[in-house]
Scaffold this motif. Structure first.
Motif, PDB file in Angstrom:
ATOM      1  N   TYR A 287      63.101   4.848 -44.442  1.00  0.00           N
ATOM      2  CA  TYR A 287      63.984   3.841 -45.045  1.00  0.00           C
ATOM      3  C   TYR A 287      64.858   4.503 -46.093  1.00  0.00           C
ATOM      4  O   TYR A 287      66.075   4.314 -46.139  1.00  0.00           O
ATOM      5  N   TYR A 288      64.242   5.311 -46.946  1.00  0.00           N
ATOM      6  CA  TYR A 288      64.969   5.965 -48.042  1.00  0.00           C
ATOM      7  C   TYR A 288      65.866   7.083 -47.495  1.00  0.00           C
ATOM      8  O   TYR A 288      66.970   7.299 -47.994  1.00  0.00           O
ATOM      9  N   GLU A 289      65.400   7.767 -46.472  1.00  0.00           N
ATOM     10  CA  GLU A 289      66.200   8.817 -45.843  1.00  0.00           C
ATOM     11  C   GLU A 289      67.492   8.260 -45.264  1.00  0.00           C
ATOM     12  O   GLU A 289      68.577   8.824 -45.450  1.00  0.00           O
ATOM     13  N   TYR A 290      67.393   7.115 -44.577  1.00  0.00           N
ATOM     14  CA  TYR A 290      68.564   6.564 -43.897  1.00  0.00           C
ATOM     15  C   TYR A 290      69.525   5.847 -44.840  1.00  0.00           C
ATOM     16  O   TYR A 290      70.686   5.630 -44.473  1.00  0.00           O
ATOM     17  N   LEU A 291      69.079   5.465 -46.038  1.00  0.00           N
ATOM     18  CA  LEU A 291      70.033   4.918 -47.013  1.00  0.00           C
ATOM     19  C   LEU A 291      71.101   5.962 -47.319  1.00  0.00           C
ATOM     20  O   LEU A 291      72.309   5.685 -47.266  1.00  0.00           O
ATOM     21  N   LEU A 292      70.666   7.175 -47.644  1.00  0.00           N
ATOM     22  CA  LEU A 292      71.602   8.255 -47.949  1.00  0.00           C
ATOM     23  C   LEU A 292      72.400   8.652 -46.711  1.00  0.00           C
ATOM     24  O   LEU A 292      73.626   8.830 -46.774  1.00  0.00           O
ATOM     25  N   LYS A 293      71.737   8.767 -45.583  1.00  0.00           N
ATOM     26  CA  LYS A 293      72.409   9.293 -44.399  1.00  0.00           C
ATOM     27  C   LYS A 293      73.393   8.291 -43.792  1.00  0.00           C
ATOM     28  O   LYS A 293      74.374   8.698 -43.171  1.00  0.00           O
ATOM     29  N   GLN A 294      73.155   6.991 -43.980  1.00  0.00           N
ATOM     30  CA  GLN A 294      74.167   6.032 -43.533  1.00  0.00           C
ATOM     31  C   GLN A 294      75.453   6.171 -44.346  1.00  0.00           C
ATOM     32  O   GLN A 294      76.554   6.028 -43.829  1.00  0.00           O
ATOM     33  N   TYR A 295      75.286   6.460 -45.637  1.00  0.00           N
ATOM     34  CA  TYR A 295      76.468   6.692 -46.483  1.00  0.00           C
ATOM     35  C   TYR A 295      77.221   7.934 -46.021  1.00  0.00           C
ATOM     36  O   TYR A 295      78.461   7.938 -45.932  1.00  0.00           O
ATOM     37  N   LEU A 296      76.492   8.980 -45.669  1.00  0.00           N
ATOM     38  CA  LEU A 296      77.127  10.219 -45.233  1.00  0.00           C
ATOM     39  C   LEU A 296      77.724  10.093 -43.830  1.00  0.00           C
ATOM     40  O   LEU A 296      78.799  10.635 -43.568  1.00  0.00           O
ATOM     41  N   GLN A 297      77.043   9.384 -42.939  1.00  0.00           N
ATOM     42  CA  GLN A 297      77.458   9.339 -41.537  1.00  0.00           C
ATOM     43  C   GLN A 297      78.875   8.800 -41.366  1.00  0.00           C
ATOM     44  O   GLN A 297      79.647   9.314 -40.556  1.00  0.00           O
ATOM     45  N   THR A 298      79.215   7.781 -42.115  1.00  0.00           N
ATOM     46  CA  THR A 298      80.535   7.154 -41.957  1.00  0.00           C
ATOM     47  C   THR A 298      81.506   7.652 -43.023  1.00  0.00           C
ATOM     48  O   THR A 298      82.296   6.886 -43.585  1.00  0.00           O
ATOM     49  N   SER A 299      81.432   8.943 -43.285  1.00  0.00           N
ATOM     50  CA  SER A 299      82.392   9.632 -44.167  1.00  0.00           C
ATOM     51  C   SER A 299      82.463   8.998 -45.563  1.00  0.00           C
ATOM     52  O   SER A 299      83.527   8.901 -46.167  1.00  0.00           O
ATOM     53  N   ARG A 300      81.298   8.548 -46.044  1.00  0.00           N
ATOM     54  CA  ARG A 300      81.164   8.007 -47.403  1.00  0.00           C
ATOM     55  C   ARG A 300      82.023   6.766 -47.624  1.00  0.00           C
ATOM     56  O   ARG A 300      82.517   6.523 -48.728  1.00  0.00           O
ATOM     57  N   THR A 301      82.221   5.998 -46.586  1.00  0.00           N
ATOM     58  CA  THR A 301      83.036   4.784 -46.708  1.00  0.00           C
ATOM     59  C   THR A 301      82.201   3.549 -47.032  1.00  0.00           C
ATOM     60  O   THR A 301      82.741   2.547 -47.484  1.00  0.00           O
ATOM     61  N   GLU A 302      80.887   3.607 -46.772  1.00  0.00           N
ATOM     62  CA  GLU A 302      80.034   2.442 -47.001  1.00  0.00           C
ATOM     63  C   GLU A 302      79.238   2.642 -48.287  1.00  0.00           C
ATOM     64  O   GLU A 302      78.081   3.053 -48.289  1.00  0.00           O
ATOM     65  N   ASN A 303      79.862   2.319 -49.399  1.00  0.00           N
ATOM     66  CA  ASN A 303      79.285   2.615 -50.707  1.00  0.00           C
ATOM     67  C   ASN A 303      78.008   1.855 -51.002  1.00  0.00           C
ATOM     68  O   ASN A 303      77.216   2.271 -51.844  1.00  0.00           O
ATOM     69  N   ILE A 304      77.797   0.747 -50.302  1.00  0.00           N
ATOM     70  CA  ILE A 304      76.586  -0.034 -50.540  1.00  0.00           C
ATOM     71  C   ILE A 304      75.336   0.804 -50.326  1.00  0.00           C
ATOM     72  O   ILE A 304      74.340   0.675 -51.050  1.00  0.00           O
ATOM     73  N   TYR A 305      75.373   1.701 -49.356  1.00  0.00           N
ATOM     74  CA  TYR A 305      74.175   2.492 -49.059  1.00  0.00           C
ATOM     75  C   TYR A 305      73.907   3.537 -50.140  1.00  0.00           C
ATOM     76  O   TYR A 305      72.748   3.841 -50.432  1.00  0.00           O
ATOM     77  N   LEU A 306      74.944   4.073 -50.739  1.00  0.00           N
ATOM     78  CA  LEU A 306      74.733   5.000 -51.849  1.00  0.00           C
ATOM     79  C   LEU A 306      74.150   4.257 -53.038  1.00  0.00           C
ATOM     80  O   LEU A 306      73.255   4.777 -53.724  1.00  0.00           O
ATOM     81  N   ARG A 307      74.612   3.044 -53.295  1.00  0.00           N
ATOM     82  CA  ARG A 307      74.053   2.269 -54.407  1.00  0.00           C
ATOM     83  C   ARG A 307      72.578   1.937 -54.166  1.00  0.00           C
ATOM     84  O   ARG A 307      71.749   2.048 -55.066  1.00  0.00           O
TER      85      ARG A 307
END
Length: 540
Positions: A287-307
């Motif tokens: 769960y914690y791994e994919y929070l960061l990686k979802q942010y990275l996967q879409t070129s850092r466009t989905e800021n919610i996952y970084l938060r």
């Protein structure tokens, strides 16, 4: 070995006391030389993958021939693969001692073969890859009246097909199989809450609740499907894959958490958490791994996952990070009904690299200028946790880590790490090697390669089965350790792949161009072609 490095082993607190400025010079970094590495591309080199060593990536000079060590890993893979091909070709799982294979359902769904496709490509094993591709074309059939675990099938088979599609030059065979499987897996999302059921019947495309905890789904399993489904959506322009995966994250974000930390079960009917156990081990980890990686996967466009990731890491640091006695080894414990438990699964060892990846976002430490306090702290934790995970190997009789370790925080004990008999087995897991690979790529510190080679030698000494394949071990604390008659598919898909990349050139599957799914299948970073919800939903 000869190399030079700067090393300041100060913590951020010490740096504050000394009044120093936070930048990358405050941490160890290798000295650049004129030594160059050779690029060894897979069978197909994607157009955006560099074909030379980027000049900004520091290269450490040493006298060890890492190409020879990388080749030793390649030979280990060939030994494991050869046993499987001879004894269990086409089967989901391999049992080296009894020289047989077994299937999870019906005629099998290609767990071992599909899980290994991108490793074959990365290692440039052309004949073996062609043999595997032929099997996929002629024999892989998902029209089977059997139940499979949604999480395992997604990360191993769907992830393996998508990665192979990309690395093999957009081979449509793999994409067509991925679409077929993805359509069947969508049935798992048919719950009233949108939280996927634990299993799915492939032929009926029907979700099946788990047979424990009142039918609850594991939190990590429900939230570790997103990289695969979003990439499949990106390739096919089918928004249903994206929406189903994203709705899970939207639901999770709306639930009450403990400083960003989440319990390990979800009720697929209500969408609420079940129980109070919090861990970064089994059922919580990715769960914690994919929070960061979802942010990275879409070129850092989905800021919610970084938060969401930053909030959860604040919780990890405030509630789960602790230190052992007497050596002050940093580890990540658990919360059982709000009580701290000094237990750490080997699964948690992915977090060393994950902490560092969260700091640099795929670039090297040297490329990230002016690290702030939080970044320095996260990098320190990543380094110390990775070291602790290697100690879980180096302090056993076999030099291999147990499945679970306990740490003592009491004053005056004789040893930091305790291993219970029931937890002393080794399943050929990849998490520590994964962190060594990431830490090497990001810091350039050759120590991570050295630790990796020591661990690889221990695997060779104790898990290699001369009759073909590698086996899990019964007890890493004794010699002989005893063998289990099973070679997990992640030995081929993850552990050996990470070893191979650890000892190879830095521009092979670069971390600023790819995200690895939790089964080590590299998926390319892409720019969403439309506005997606994760770019800014309204938080409750």
């Amino acid at each position: 070995m000869i190399y030079i490095r700067w090393s300041i082993n100060s913590t951020p607190e010490a740096l504050l006391d000394e009044g120093q400025v936070f930048d990358d010079d405050a941490f160890e970094r290798p000295v650049e030389t004129l030594v160059q590495t050779q690029f060894h591309p897979p069978i197909h080199t994607p157009t955006h993958t560099p074909t030379h060593t980027p000049t900004q990536i520091p290269v450490v000079y040493d006298t060890i021939k890492w190409e020879e060590r990388q080749n030793a890993v390649r030979e280990a893979f060939k030994h494991a693969w050869g046993g499987y091909v001879r004894d269990a070709w086409g089967c989901d799982e391999y049992h080296p001692i009894s020289h047989r294979g077994s299937n999870l359902t019906g005629i099998g769904i290609g767990f071992t073969i599909v899980d290994s496709l991108d490793t074959l490509l990365i290692m440039d094993l052309k004949e073996e890859f062609q043999h595997a591709r032929d099997w996929v074309a002629r024999s892989l059939d998902f029209e089977q009246n059997g139940n499979v675990n949604v999480f395992e099938t997604t990360i191993r088979v769907l992830g393996g097909l998508l990665s192979a599609y990309h690395l093999a030059g957009n081979d449509t065979l793999f994409l067509s199989k991925a679409i077929d499987l993805g359509d069947r897996l969508l049935g798992a999302f048919s719950s009233s809450s949108g939280i996927p059921y634990a299993s799915v019947n492939l032929a009926l495309k029907q979700g099946i609740p788990a047979h424990f905890v009142g039918g609850a789904s594991s939190t990590s399993e429900a939230t570790t499907l997103q990289l695969e489904f979003k990439y499949l959506s990106h390739l096919t322009s089918n928004e249903e894959y994206w929406k189903k995966a994203e709705e899970v994250m939207f639901k999770i974000d709306s639930l009450e958490k403990l400083d960003g930390l989440v319990p390990i079960y979800l009720d697929p009917h209500t969408g609420n958490f079940v129980g109070k156990t919090i861990t970064l081990g089994a059922r919580g980890d990715s769960y914690y791994e994919y929070l960061l990686k979802q942010y990275l996967q879409t070129s850092r466009t989905e800021n919610i996952y970084l938060r969401m990731y930053d909030q959860s890491m604040d919780g990890v640091k405030s509630r789960l990070v602790n230190y052992s006695s007497p050596s002050k080894l940093l580890y990540i414990g658990e919360l059982l009904n709000d009580e701290f438990n000094p237990k750490m699964d080997h699964l948690v060892c992915f977090m060393g690299g994950n902490f560092a990846l969260g700091v640099t976002l795929g670039k090297t430490v040297r490329e990230v200028k002016h690290l702030n306090f939080k970044q320095l702290e996260d990098l320190r934790i990543g380094k110390e946790l990775t070291k602790t995970c290697t100690e879980m190997y180096f302090r056993t009789a076999t030099g291999l880590a147990p499945e679970i370790a306990y740490f003592t925080s009491l004053s005056g004990p004789e040893k930091d790490i305790y291993i219970k008999k029931f937890d002393s087995h080794n399943l050929l897991r990849p998490e520590t090697v994964e962190s060594l690979f990431i830490m090497w790529r990001l810091t350039g510190d050759v120590q991570y390669r050295e630790w990796g080679w020591k661990i690889f030698e221990a695997f060779e000494n104790h898990t290699k089965y001369e009759g073909g394949g590698y086996t899990s071990l019964e007890d890493v604390t004794s010699i002989p350790p005893g063998r289990k008659d099973k070679m997990e598919t992640f030995w081929l898909a993850e552990t050996l792949k990470y070893f191979y990349l650890l000892f190879g050139p830095n521009d092979q599957i670069p971390l600023d161009k790819y995200v690895f799914n939790t089964e080590a299948h590299p998926l390319p970073i892409f720019m969403p072609t439309r506005k997606v919800r994760g770019q800014g939903w309204n938080r409750q």
